[in-house]
Every structure is written in structure tokens, then in C-alpha cells.
Design a protein around this motif. Structure first.
Motif, PDB file in Angstrom:
ATOM      1  N   MET A   1       0.842  -1.181   0.000  1.00  0.00           N
ATOM      2  CA  MET A   1       0.000   0.000   0.000  1.00  0.00           C
ATOM      3  C   MET A   1       0.886   1.242   0.000  1.00  0.00           C
ATOM      4  N   THR A   2       0.581   2.199  -0.846  1.00  0.00           N
ATOM      5  CA  THR A   2       1.348   3.434  -0.938  1.00  0.00           C
ATOM      6  C   THR A   2       1.351   4.171   0.395  1.00  0.00           C
ATOM      7  N   VAL A   3       2.540   4.635   0.786  1.00  0.00           N
ATOM      8  CA  VAL A   3       2.653   5.500   1.957  1.00  0.00           C
ATOM      9  C   VAL A   3       3.120   6.867   1.491  1.00  0.00           C
ATOM     10  N   ILE A   4       2.654   7.876   2.182  1.00  0.00           N
ATOM     11  CA  ILE A   4       2.984   9.261   1.877  1.00  0.00           C
ATOM     12  C   ILE A   4       3.849   9.791   3.010  1.00  0.00           C
ATOM     13  N   LYS A   5       4.966  10.391   2.664  1.00  0.00           N
ATOM     14  CA  LYS A   5       5.842  11.038   3.641  1.00  0.00           C
ATOM     15  C   LYS A   5       5.854  12.522   3.314  1.00  0.00           C
ATOM     16  N   ILE A   6       5.510  13.331   4.306  1.00  0.00           N
ATOM     17  CA  ILE A   6       5.479  14.783   4.143  1.00  0.00           C
ATOM     18  C   ILE A   6       6.518  15.367   5.084  1.00  0.00           C
ATOM     19  N   ASN A   7       7.482  16.028   4.502  1.00  0.00           N
ATOM     20  CA  ASN A   7       8.493  16.706   5.292  1.00  0.00           C
ATOM     21  C   ASN A   7       8.124  18.178   5.296  1.00  0.00           C
ATOM     22  N   ALA A   8       7.689  18.686   6.448  1.00  0.00           N
ATOM     23  CA  ALA A   8       7.320  20.091   6.602  1.00  0.00           C
ATOM     24  C   ALA A   8       8.571  20.847   7.040  1.00  0.00           C
ATOM     25  N   ILE A   9       9.110  21.673   6.146  1.00  0.00           N
ATOM     26  CA  ILE A   9      10.360  22.382   6.392  1.00  0.00           C
ATOM     27  C   ILE A   9      10.078  23.869   6.569  1.00  0.00           C
ATOM     28  N   THR A  10      10.381  24.387   7.737  1.00  0.00           N
ATOM     29  CA  THR A  10      10.244  25.816   8.002  1.00  0.00           C
ATOM     30  C   THR A  10      11.569  26.490   7.679  1.00  0.00           C
ATOM     31  N   VAL A  11      11.498  27.541   6.875  1.00  0.00           N
ATOM     32  CA  VAL A  11      12.698  28.264   6.467  1.00  0.00           C
ATOM     33  C   VAL A  11      12.575  29.727   6.886  1.00  0.00           C
ATOM     34  N   PRO A  12      13.697  30.429   7.033  1.00  0.00           N
ATOM     35  CA  PRO A  12      13.607  31.868   7.274  1.00  0.00           C
ATOM     36  C   PRO A  12      12.857  32.534   6.130  1.00  0.00           C
ATOM     37  N   GLU A  13      12.227  33.644   6.412  1.00  0.00           N
ATOM     38  CA  GLU A  13      11.359  34.308   5.446  1.00  0.00           C
ATOM     39  C   GLU A  13      12.005  34.536   4.082  1.00  0.00           C
ATOM     40  N   ASP A  14      13.292  34.792   4.041  1.00  0.00           N
ATOM     41  CA  ASP A  14      13.958  35.108   2.779  1.00  0.00           C
ATOM     42  C   ASP A  14      14.700  33.912   2.166  1.00  0.00           C
ATOM     43  N   SER A  15      14.444  32.693   2.644  1.00  0.00           N
ATOM     44  CA  SER A  15      15.224  31.536   2.193  1.00  0.00           C
ATOM     45  C   SER A  15      14.459  30.532   1.335  1.00  0.00           C
ATOM     46  N   GLY A  16      13.207  30.771   1.059  1.00  0.00           N
ATOM     47  CA  GLY A  16      12.427  29.826   0.272  1.00  0.00           C
ATOM     48  C   GLY A  16      12.992  29.576  -1.115  1.00  0.00           C
ATOM     49  N   ASP A  17      13.458  30.633  -1.773  1.00  0.00           N
ATOM     50  CA  ASP A  17      14.026  30.464  -3.114  1.00  0.00           C
ATOM     51  C   ASP A  17      15.269  29.580  -3.085  1.00  0.00           C
ATOM     52  N   GLU A  18      16.064  29.695  -2.021  1.00  0.00           N
ATOM     53  CA  GLU A  18      17.247  28.848  -1.886  1.00  0.00           C
ATOM     54  C   GLU A  18      16.852  27.398  -1.706  1.00  0.00           C
ATOM     55  N   LEU A  19      15.806  27.140  -0.929  1.00  0.00           N
ATOM     56  CA  LEU A  19      15.320  25.777  -0.752  1.00  0.00           C
ATOM     57  C   LEU A  19      14.889  25.203  -2.099  1.00  0.00           C
ATOM     58  N   ALA A  20      14.116  25.972  -2.861  1.00  0.00           N
ATOM     59  CA  ALA A  20      13.652  25.524  -4.174  1.00  0.00           C
ATOM     60  C   ALA A  20      14.838  25.276  -5.108  1.00  0.00           C
ATOM     61  N   ARG A  21      15.849  26.127  -5.069  1.00  0.00           N
ATOM     62  CA  ARG A  21      17.029  25.960  -5.920  1.00  0.00           C
ATOM     63  C   ARG A  21      17.753  24.665  -5.589  1.00  0.00           C
ATOM     64  N   ARG A  22      17.874  24.351  -4.307  1.00  0.00           N
ATOM     65  CA  ARG A  22      18.560  23.121  -3.913  1.00  0.00           C
ATOM     66  C   ARG A  22      17.790  21.884  -4.363  1.00  0.00           C
ATOM     67  N   PHE A  23      16.475  21.922  -4.243  1.00  0.00           N
ATOM     68  CA  PHE A  23      15.688  20.787  -4.723  1.00  0.00           C
ATOM     69  C   PHE A  23      15.801  20.659  -6.240  1.00  0.00           C
ATOM     70  N   ALA A  24      15.778  21.774  -6.959  1.00  0.00           N
ATOM     71  CA  ALA A  24      15.910  21.732  -8.415  1.00  0.00           C
ATOM     72  C   ALA A  24      17.264  21.152  -8.822  1.00  0.00           C
ATOM     73  N   ALA A  25      18.308  21.472  -8.067  1.00  0.00           N
ATOM     74  CA  ALA A  25      19.641  20.971  -8.379  1.00  0.00           C
ATOM     75  C   ALA A  25      19.730  19.461  -8.200  1.00  0.00           C
ATOM     76  N   ARG A  26      18.850  18.888  -7.382  1.00  0.00           N
ATOM     77  CA  ARG A  26      18.863  17.443  -7.131  1.00  0.00           C
ATOM     78  C   ARG A  26      17.687  16.738  -7.812  1.00  0.00           C
ATOM     79  N   ALA A  27      17.005  17.414  -8.697  1.00  0.00           N
ATOM     80  CA  ALA A  27      15.840  16.824  -9.353  1.00  0.00           C
ATOM     81  C   ALA A  27      16.192  15.473  -9.959  1.00  0.00           C
ATOM     82  N   GLY A  28      15.383  14.480  -9.679  1.00  0.00           N
ATOM     83  CA  GLY A  28      15.577  13.149 -10.228  1.00  0.00           C
ATOM     84  C   GLY A  28      16.505  12.260  -9.426  1.00  0.00           C
ATOM     85  N   ALA A  29      17.132  12.781  -8.380  1.00  0.00           N
ATOM     86  CA  ALA A  29      18.122  12.015  -7.625  1.00  0.00           C
ATOM     87  C   ALA A  29      17.546  10.763  -6.970  1.00  0.00           C
TER      88      ALA A  29
END
Length: 126
Positions: free
Chosen positions: A1-29
Motif C-alpha cells: 500500500m502506498t505510503v505518503i511522507k510529508i516533510n514540513a520544512i520551516t525556512v527563514p522568510e527570505d530563504s524559500g528560493d534557496e530551498l527551491a534551488r537546492r531541490f531543483a539541483a537534485r531533481a531526479g536524484a
């Protein structure tokens, strides 16, 4: 049965773009990991600073195999030392990519939530 894992990551107000950039850099990993079914990074559309990383796995064993794999350790390493969250989903040390800034985790807090599908609808197909 499929399980869902949700990682809720709180970032400083000005750091969301950096988080998105890091995930984009690892896309497909994780795409070739046995039992991996999919992934989304959800960006808040209001004034929240918590981003959600949604992953779907064939079962709990597949998720645990990934968490205990060298690939997970590599993707979640950080330069922040003890106390950094191992499940923050974004602890890549940018110094290895020549980026210099924002080395170590972007997130200031993370929680891992686990769910299984209890119902739903596939939606209308065209």
C-alpha cells in the motif's frame, strides 16, 4: 500500500528560493530508488514559511531502505554539524557545488509526517 511522507520544512522568510534551488539541483536524484512513486515540493502561497516535501512510496520498507541508503546520506549531508535535521530534505552543502553562500541547511525546523491513502478520487480524465 502506498505510503505518503510529508516533510514540513520551516525556512527563514527570505530563504524559500534557496530551498527551491537546492531541490531543483537534485531533481531526479531519488527517481530510481526501489519503491519510489513520486515527489512534489509545495511552496506556500500565503505568508507561511513552511514548505512541504511530499513523497510517495510503495510501502514503509521502501522508504526506510532509502533513508538508510548512501544516496540519502549524500543528499542530506550538511555543513552545520551536530543538531542539523537528518530529514530536512535540503541539507545539501553548497560548497561542494561551488556555490559558497548558504552552506548547510536552509531549514530552521522540520517535521516528518507519515500518511497512507484512506480515500479519494482519480479525477476526470480527458
Amino acid at each position: 500500500m502506498t505510503v505518503i511522507k510529508i516533510n514540513a520544512i520551516t525556512v527563514p522568510e527570505d530563504s524559500g528560493d534557496e530551498l527551491a534551488r537546492r531541490f531543483a539541483a537534485r531533481a531526479g536524484a531519488v527517481d530510481n530508488q526501489e519503491g519510489f512513486e513520486g515527489f512534489e515540493l509545495l511552496k506556500p502561497t500565503d505568508d507561511r514559511t513552511t514548505w512541504l516535501v511530499i513523497t510517495r512510496w510503495r510501502d514503509e520498507a521502501a522508504f526506510e531502505a532509502w533513508v538508510n541508503s548512501p544516496a540519502f546520506a549524500h543528499g542530506h549531508r550538511s555543513g552545520s554539524g551536530p543538531g542539523s535535521s537528518r530529514t530536512s530534505g535540503e541539507g545539501k552543502d553548497d560548497r561542494s557545488a561551488g556555490q559558497g553562500h548558504h552552506a548547510g541547511p536552509v531549514g530552521i525546523h522540520s517535521e516528518l509526517w507519515s500518511y497512507e491513502i484512506a480515500g479519494g478520487s482519480p479525477g476526470k480524465t480527458l
